[in-house]
Design an enzyme around this catalytic site. Sequence first.
Site, PDB file in Angstrom:
ATOM      1  N   ALA A 242       0.817  -1.216   0.000  1.00 14.48           N
ATOM      2  CA  ALA A 242       0.000   0.000   0.000  1.00 14.48           C
ATOM      3  C   ALA A 242       0.854   1.272   0.000  1.00 14.48           C
ATOM      4  O   ALA A 242       0.310   2.377  -0.069  1.00 14.48           O
ATOM      5  CB  ALA A 242      -0.936   0.008   1.211  1.00 14.48           C
ATOM      6  N   ASP A 243       2.166   1.121   0.052  1.00 12.45           N
ATOM      7  CA  ASP A 243       3.047   2.283   0.142  1.00 12.45           C
ATOM      8  C   ASP A 243       3.196   2.955  -1.222  1.00 12.45           C
ATOM      9  O   ASP A 243       3.599   2.327  -2.211  1.00 12.45           O
ATOM     10  CB  ASP A 243       4.422   1.859   0.660  1.00 12.45           C
ATOM     11  N   ILE A 244       2.880   4.248  -1.267  1.00  8.74           N
ATOM     12  CA  ILE A 244       2.911   4.987  -2.532  1.00  8.74           C
ATOM     13  C   ILE A 244       4.328   5.064  -3.087  1.00  8.74           C
ATOM     14  O   ILE A 244       4.550   4.983  -4.301  1.00  8.74           O
ATOM     15  CB  ILE A 244       2.323   6.402  -2.340  1.00  8.74           C
ATOM     16  N   TRP A 284      12.621   2.304  -2.527  1.00 12.61           N
ATOM     17  CA  TRP A 284      12.475   3.663  -1.981  1.00 12.61           C
ATOM     18  C   TRP A 284      13.680   4.512  -2.360  1.00 12.61           C
ATOM     19  O   TRP A 284      13.546   5.652  -2.786  1.00 12.61           O
ATOM     20  CB  TRP A 284      12.347   3.620  -0.456  1.00 12.61           C
TER      21      TRP A 284
END
Length: 294
Positions: A242-244, A284
């Site tokens: 769910a991490d953008i 990331w």
Amino acid sequence: MWTETIQVEAPYNFDLVLDRLSLDPLQIIDFEKRTIKVPLYIEETPLIVQIQSIGHTDNPTFILQGERNEYKEKALERVKKVFHFHEPLAKIATHFQETDLQALFTEHRGTPIVLDFDYYSCLVRCIIHQQLNLSFAHTLTERYVKTFGFEIDGVPFFPTPERAAKLTVEELRDIQFSTRKAEYVIGLSQKIATGELHLKQLAEKTDTEIIDTLVKIRGIGNWTAENFLLFGVGRPDLFPVADIGIQRALQQLYNLPQKPTKEEMLKYSENWSPYLSYASLYLWRSTEKRSEKK
């Protein structure tokens, strides 16, 4: 004052560690001296450990310095876990050499997962960061810590649960918290201050048990619970779909016209286990702005 010199198994790129940590304005970093001052709680006592790199990626050597000799061993143990000094990165990098992330693991070679310095501050940070862009999330966190926390020798510490439990929603709204975010931080802090929630004991449980416990707390969903597992507890196989940020990194990596679906993300990541946490970190890192402070 105590001093300890330690050798870490290569590769370990401390300059890239400082580069990523410098995105957070609360970190006390000196790029020239290659140092960071780490705020820790050892047996509920706040103290600072300074880490200085005197080696390089293929010969990582560090000088650690701190106060309070009686806490030296526990402070060393905590620092080694936080900075991933305790487990070789080479086997993790080797795992990704035959995957789609090979280029990322070459570019960011020797970059470890660095944990939050404290379980409680990790959860508070995650709550503050919810649904905010990274820049403002860092600004709001800094404002919170510098308004309600304390400093030792110029190193900021988060407010303790006991201090935060007594804050009002209005006090947090004054520094631009939303009403709900303020209620979440205060509510979490009250549960810890009263002994209803014991984070140190919780951290010993399984991933599923930790998530099931945390999501029952108002303001904590799966994203926050998974981030606590990854950056608080240091579990190695977390992939927050769910991490953008991860979604954007995958969109960039695979040149997708839009962000991938959950099903697509799970498909891409099938052969990244048992080091999904490292896949998350390097994804990331592929989209983060590099430091200009050097």
